[in-house]
Design an enzyme around this catalytic site. Structure first.
Site, PDB file in Angstrom:
ATOM      1  N   CYS A 177       0.901  -1.118   0.170  1.00 47.89           N
ATOM      2  CA  CYS A 177       0.090  -0.070   0.012  1.00 47.89           C
ATOM      3  C   CYS A 177       0.989   1.293  -0.145  1.00 47.89           C
ATOM      4  CB  CYS A 177      -0.846  -0.028   1.115  1.00 47.89           C
ATOM      5  SG  CYS A 177      -1.845  -1.507   1.580  1.00 47.89           S
TER       6      CYS A 177
ATOM      7  N   GLY B 283       0.899   0.338  -5.137  1.00 51.74           N
ATOM      8  CA  GLY B 283      -0.331  -0.537  -5.331  1.00 51.74           C
ATOM      9  C   GLY B 283      -1.174   0.029  -6.205  1.00 51.74           C
TER      10      GLY B 283
ATOM     11  N   ASN C 290      -0.495   1.251   5.708  1.00 45.31           N
ATOM     12  CA  ASN C 290       0.531   0.720   4.911  1.00 45.31           C
ATOM     13  C   ASN C 290       1.263  -0.290   6.072  1.00 45.31           C
ATOM     14  OD1 ASN C 290       3.767   1.501   3.468  1.00 45.31           O
ATOM     15  ND2 ASN C 290       2.550  -0.098   3.122  1.00 45.31           N
ATOM     16  N   GLY C 291       1.051  -1.811   5.735  1.00 39.35           N
ATOM     17  CA  GLY C 291       1.813  -2.406   6.610  1.00 39.35           C
ATOM     18  C   GLY C 291       1.031  -3.538   7.032  1.00 39.35           C
TER      19      GLY C 291
ATOM     20  N   TYR D 127      13.850  -2.055  -3.796  1.00 39.55           N
ATOM     21  CA  TYR D 127      12.798  -2.241  -4.934  1.00 39.55           C
ATOM     22  C   TYR D 127      11.784  -1.345  -4.754  1.00 39.55           C
ATOM     23  CZ  TYR D 127       9.250  -4.391  -7.780  1.00 39.55           C
ATOM     24  OH  TYR D 127       8.253  -4.332  -8.558  1.00 39.55           O
TER      25      TYR D 127
END
Ligand code: SF4
Length: 517
Positions: free
Chosen positions: A38, A64, A138-139, A286
């Site tokens: 996310c 995302g 996010n996580g 990345y």
């Protein structure tokens, strides 16, 4: 007191591009990488909050691509729209116009196995006894299954399979009066990796987990004139989201910090004792955009330095160095420069791969990978070629790529990976295959080299990767020349080392997986 008025408005999802059904086959995702779940974005105090959130999410699209959502507040009530698809497909001008107010939070989500459905799209938005609340995340909460089972046993009803919904219930059940105390109560119960945004009618809260595993940063959008007399405050997963809207980076949200933004300005509150920092090192390898800064370090510079370190550890005599675009480009530049070998774009990436396609019945050579990448034959024919990629997960794409490079006439193919072998899954918000599917978990480097059919294969060492990251300076902190030990480096590297900073516990419903701490 009974409430007579709906405070949360959800735009009709039927008007969205997605209808909640899983998207079709997606070649854009069909590669051999881990994927971030996310990206999050928030803005407080701007008359065009929804439009700017839309642009911010655009800049975070790489984090995302499955679904996107924005919730705004006009000070009285919340307005929500979520849909499947890319940001540009999820929102029309008309839908953005129906998201009024000066506060907004937004989210882009990557699809996960079994979780591809509109009901899991974020931000989640609810009405509860104290008002309205939206949250995006996010996580990954590592004890979410435990908490969910406990909440369900006490009568809570869940609408999604997302761990983020657990937080909504915990905030709603807190006995505290102020929203920041309710959120603090909820977060005291959860473990894991989280960069979170909460929105109420008049406040935005941004929180980062005590180890700072996922990134989150604060910015400011200066006042621009009559319609915008005061500075607006912005929060995002990466500062590239600020660049697109003309906002300025202020600082990273600290691990364990809660930032509250309301009409009185920005306040900070420490929620947890400072734990040893563990920012995800894969963000550098990345996930993050190369034009981002994380922890003050340029992601592009880190990737180039990873390539230089790779050249030190695994040099080879060759005629040309080519990257696997786009993420392998900076490392390949660093690798080529360190060894004095010409750098060329020997593979060209198509940037127009759509979300769905039908593979022709008739077999076409390298169809899946060729849809994204095509070799440049004059660069490769008769050459000793070094191919540089950032990581290898299953090895299936690398194998196809190597064959493509050989078919284009390469005399030798040497594969260099600018990170260590990925042997372990991630439980902190990254979409990873099972350990068995990770080729490096069960194969030696030599066996992998044979599988992907290269002449030689070289991975960056864990120590080399951490040393390379440490070498890149931040504006405030000079470069650290010493090689830091793998433990205590300040970064999470569990998918490379198996050293998990937070245990992951799942209930029987999702099978128990307890991994090493
Ligand atoms: Fe990042 Fe790997 Fe740690 Fe997950 S396990 S947070 S991908 S370094």
């Amino acid at each position: 007191m009974p409430r007579t008025r709906r405070r949360l408005v959800v735009l009709d999802p039927a008007t969205a591009c997605g209808d909640g059904s899983p998207p079709g086959s997606d070649p854009a995702h069909d590669d051999d990488h881990f994927h971030d779940h996310c990206g999050v974005f928030a803005i407080h105090g701007h008359t065009e909050a929804a439009n700017l959130a839309y642009l911010g999410l655009h800049a975070l699209q790489h984090r995302g691509q499955e679904s996107a959502g924005i919730v705004t507040s006009d000070g009285q009530q919340l307005f929500a729209h979520r849909a499947m698809g890319l940001v540009q497909d999820a929102f029309s001008q008309d839908q953005l116009a129906r998201l009024p107010g000066r506060l907004a939070i937004g989210h882009v989500r990557y699809s996960t196995a079994g979780g591809s459905h509109l009901k899991n799209a974020q931000p989640f938005a609810v009405d509860y006894a104290r008002g309205s609340l939206a949250v995006c995340h996010n996580g990954n909460l590592t004890n979410a299954d435990e908490l969910r089972a406990e909440l369900e046993a006490r009568g809570s009803i869940f609408q999604s399979s997302s761990d983020t919904e657990v937080l909504v219930h915990l905030v709603a059940m807190s006995g505290a009066a102020a929203i920041e105390d309710r959120v603090a109560d909820a977060l005291a119960r959860v473990q894991g990796a989280y960069s979170l945004l909460f929105l109420t009618e008049d406040t935005i809260l941004a929180v980062r987990d005590p180890m700072g595993i996922r990134p989150l940063c604060l910015g400011i959008l200066p006042a621009s004139g009559n319609s915008q007399r005061r500075d607006a405050h912005v929060v995002a997963s990466e500062p590239t989201a600020f660049d697109l809207i003309g906002a300025e980076f202020v600082r990273d949200v600290e691990p364990g910090e809660m930032i509250l933004i309301d009409e009185s300005g920005v306040r900070s509150r420490r929620l947890a004792e400072q734990a040893p920092p563990h920012m995800c090192v894969f963000e550098f390898v990345y996930f993050a955009r190369p034009d981002s800064r994380l922890g003050g370090k340029s992601v592009y510079e880190v990737r180039k330095t990873l390539g230089e370190q790779l050249a030190k550890e695994h040099p080879v005599e060759a005629d040309v160095v080519i990257p696997v675009p786009d993420s392998g480009v900076p490392s390949a530049i660093g690798y080529a420069a360190a060894l004095g070998i010409p750098f060329e774009m020997g593979l060209i990436r198509s940037h127009y791969v759509g979300r769905t396609f039908i593979e022709p019945q008739q077999s076409i050579r390298h169809f899946g990978v060729r849809l994204k990448l095509n070799p440049v034959e004059p660069i490769l024919r008769g050459k000793r070629v070094v191919v540089v990629d950032d990581s290898m997960v299953r090895g299936t794409t690398a194998r196809k790529l190597v064959k493509m490079v050989r078919d284009a006439g390469a005399r030798e193919v040497h594969l260099r990976i600018s990170s260590p072998p990925t042997e372990w899954p991630c439980y902190y918000g990254i979409d990873t295959p099972t350990r068995r599917e990770l080729i490096a978990s069960s194969h030696s480097v030599l066996e992998i080299a044979r599988y992907v059919t290269v002449d030689t294969l070289g991975y960056l060492s864990l120590e080399g990767m951490l040393a390379a990251v440490a070498r890149v300076p931040t504006p405030e902190v000079p470069a650290r020349p010493a090689t830091p030990p793998a433990a205590g480096s300040g970064y999470c590297h569990a998918c490379f080392s198996g050293q998990y900073a937070i245990p992951f516990v799942a209930t029987a419903r999702k099978q128990v997986r307890l991994v090493g701490v």
